[in-house]
Design a protein around this motif. Structure first.
Motif, PDB file in Angstrom:
ATOM      1  N   UNK A  15       0.811  -1.222   0.000  1.00 50.03           N
ATOM      2  CA  UNK A  15       0.000   0.000   0.000  1.00 50.03           C
ATOM      3  C   UNK A  15       0.841   1.267   0.000  1.00 50.03           C
ATOM      4  N   UNK A  16       2.008   1.239   0.640  1.00 46.94           N
ATOM      5  CA  UNK A  16       2.844   2.440   0.753  1.00 46.94           C
ATOM      6  C   UNK A  16       3.749   2.644  -0.452  1.00 46.94           C
ATOM      7  N   UNK A  17       3.714   1.749  -1.416  1.00 47.14           N
ATOM      8  CA  UNK A  17       4.530   1.889  -2.625  1.00 47.14           C
ATOM      9  C   UNK A  17       3.701   2.616  -3.682  1.00 47.14           C
ATOM     10  N   UNK A  18       4.048   3.846  -3.955  1.00 43.60           N
ATOM     11  CA  UNK A  18       3.293   4.677  -4.891  1.00 43.60           C
ATOM     12  C   UNK A  18       3.154   4.015  -6.262  1.00 43.60           C
ATOM     13  N   UNK A  19       4.092   3.129  -6.622  1.00 42.83           N
ATOM     14  CA  UNK A  19       4.022   2.461  -7.930  1.00 42.83           C
ATOM     15  C   UNK A  19       2.816   1.528  -8.026  1.00 42.83           C
ATOM     16  N   UNK A  20       2.201   1.182  -6.894  1.00 42.08           N
ATOM     17  CA  UNK A  20       1.029   0.314  -6.878  1.00 42.08           C
ATOM     18  C   UNK A  20      -0.290   1.092  -6.806  1.00 42.08           C
ATOM     19  N   UNK A  21      -0.234   2.413  -6.692  1.00 41.91           N
ATOM     20  CA  UNK A  21      -1.446   3.216  -6.485  1.00 41.91           C
ATOM     21  C   UNK A  21      -2.553   2.907  -7.494  1.00 41.91           C
ATOM     22  N   UNK A  22      -2.210   2.832  -8.774  1.00 43.87           N
ATOM     23  CA  UNK A  22      -3.229   2.617  -9.807  1.00 43.87           C
ATOM     24  C   UNK A  22      -3.801   1.204  -9.778  1.00 43.87           C
ATOM     25  N   UNK A  23      -3.131   0.297  -9.080  1.00 40.13           N
ATOM     26  CA  UNK A  23      -3.594  -1.091  -9.027  1.00 40.13           C
ATOM     27  C   UNK A  23      -4.687  -1.326  -7.994  1.00 40.13           C
ATOM     28  N   UNK A  24      -4.708  -0.484  -6.946  1.00 40.01           N
ATOM     29  CA  UNK A  24      -5.670  -0.761  -5.871  1.00 40.01           C
ATOM     30  C   UNK A  24      -6.479   0.446  -5.409  1.00 40.01           C
ATOM     31  N   UNK A  25      -6.146   1.638  -5.870  1.00 39.67           N
ATOM     32  CA  UNK A  25      -6.842   2.841  -5.416  1.00 39.67           C
ATOM     33  C   UNK A  25      -7.840   3.274  -6.481  1.00 39.67           C
ATOM     34  N   UNK A  26      -9.109   3.370  -6.108  1.00 41.80           N
ATOM     35  CA  UNK A  26     -10.193   3.672  -7.039  1.00 41.80           C
ATOM     36  C   UNK A  26      -9.942   4.966  -7.804  1.00 41.80           C
ATOM     37  N   UNK A  27     -10.142   4.889  -9.109  1.00 42.67           N
ATOM     38  CA  UNK A  27     -10.075   6.079  -9.945  1.00 42.67           C
ATOM     39  C   UNK A  27      -8.686   6.517 -10.349  1.00 42.67           C
ATOM     40  N   UNK A  28      -7.644   6.046  -9.670  1.00 44.23           N
ATOM     41  CA  UNK A  28      -6.290   6.491 -10.028  1.00 44.23           C
ATOM     42  C   UNK A  28      -5.826   5.733 -11.256  1.00 44.23           C
ATOM     43  N   UNK A  29      -5.451   6.489 -12.273  1.00 44.79           N
ATOM     44  CA  UNK A  29      -4.971   5.878 -13.507  1.00 44.79           C
ATOM     45  C   UNK A  29      -3.455   6.017 -13.659  1.00 44.79           C
ATOM     46  N   UNK A  30      -2.878   6.919 -12.874  1.00 43.53           N
ATOM     47  CA  UNK A  30      -1.433   7.147 -13.000  1.00 43.53           C
ATOM     48  C   UNK A  30      -0.905   7.747 -11.711  1.00 43.53           C
ATOM     49  N   UNK A  31       0.310   7.328 -11.343  1.00 44.02           N
ATOM     50  CA  UNK A  31       1.002   7.927 -10.198  1.00 44.02           C
ATOM     51  C   UNK A  31       2.481   7.990 -10.542  1.00 44.02           C
ATOM     52  N   UNK A  32       3.107   9.096 -10.187  1.00 42.25           N
ATOM     53  CA  UNK A  32       4.544   9.214 -10.439  1.00 42.25           C
ATOM     54  C   UNK A  32       5.206  10.002  -9.319  1.00 42.25           C
ATOM     55  N   UNK A  33       6.377   9.562  -8.951  1.00 39.44           N
ATOM     56  CA  UNK A  33       7.167  10.256  -7.942  1.00 39.44           C
ATOM     57  C   UNK A  33       7.779  11.480  -8.615  1.00 39.44           C
ATOM     58  N   UNK A  34       7.364  12.671  -8.200  1.00 40.48           N
ATOM     59  CA  UNK A  34       7.850  13.899  -8.835  1.00 40.48           C
ATOM     60  C   UNK A  34       8.920  14.599  -8.011  1.00 40.48           C
ATOM     61  N   UNK A  35       9.001  14.245  -6.740  1.00 36.42           N
ATOM     62  CA  UNK A  35      10.017  14.831  -5.851  1.00 36.42           C
ATOM     63  C   UNK A  35      10.433  13.761  -4.853  1.00 36.42           C
ATOM     64  N   UNK A  36      11.721  13.485  -4.796  1.00 33.91           N
ATOM     65  CA  UNK A  36      12.213  12.511  -3.824  1.00 33.91           C
ATOM     66  C   UNK A  36      12.318  13.151  -2.443  1.00 33.91           C
ATOM     67  N   UNK A  37      12.322  12.302  -1.438  1.00 30.94           N
ATOM     68  CA  UNK A  37      12.551  12.772  -0.070  1.00 30.94           C
ATOM     69  C   UNK A  37      13.951  13.370   0.005  1.00 30.94           C
ATOM     70  N   UNK A  38      14.225  14.263   0.967  1.00 30.25           N
ATOM     71  CA  UNK A  38      15.552  14.870   1.068  1.00 30.25           C
ATOM     72  C   UNK A  38      16.709  13.861   1.093  1.00 30.25           C
TER      73      UNK A  38
END
Length: 143
Positions: free
Chosen positions: A20-43
């Motif tokens: 669940x905490x892996x943003x690369x899986x967002x579109x697989x299990x979160x309703x309505x999400x068709x795309x997710x991308x990491x746009x800013x890394x943590x410091x």
């Protein structure tokens, strides 16, 4: 709006939270999400506090693009994010607790809809609640 859903998932907490905490899986299990991308890394690099994820979703027949910034990242217990760009301010919190049958997974969404979404405000909470329940169902199936 302040909506929360819970589900017991009969899998180990680490497995459920890692998925669940892996943003690369967002579109697989979160309703309505068709795309997710990491746009800013943590410091410190990668995904963690300060990282930002851009999501593209569809809700009430409209495309929504928004960016969530990670406020707290404490695997396997907590992921807390707040929008920094999008149609309205929102906060999304995932919690994962040990449970005798596996994992008690919770998702909470808080937001202050405006514009079109403000006009549909009376519909928002029930629809979001329904979607969160579906998210947790899909998380149980895919984790």
């Amino acid at each position: 709006m302040d909506v929360e859903a819970h589900r017991v998932i009969e899998l180990p907490r680490e497995r459920v939270a890692t998925y669940a905490m892996d943003w690369r899986n967002d579109a697989q299990w979160t309703q309505g999400i068709t795309r997710a991308e990491l746009t800013e890394q943590a410091p410190g690099g990668g995904f963690g506090v300060g990282a930002e994820v851009r999501r593209t979703a569809h809700f009430l027949g409209r495309r929504i693009d928004y960016v969530l910034r990670v406020l707290a990242h404490a695997p396997p217990e907590l992921l807390d994010m707040s929008s920094v760009a999008g149609p309205f301010p929102m906060r999304v919190t995932y919690r994962f607790e040990e449970h005798p049958s596996g994992t008690l997974a919770s998702i909470r969404v808080r937001g202050d809809a405006s514009g079109f979404y403000g006009l549909a405000g009376w519909l928002m909470a029930p629809l979001v609640r329904r979607n969160l329940r579906k998210d947790l169902r899909d998380l149980a199936a895919k984790a």
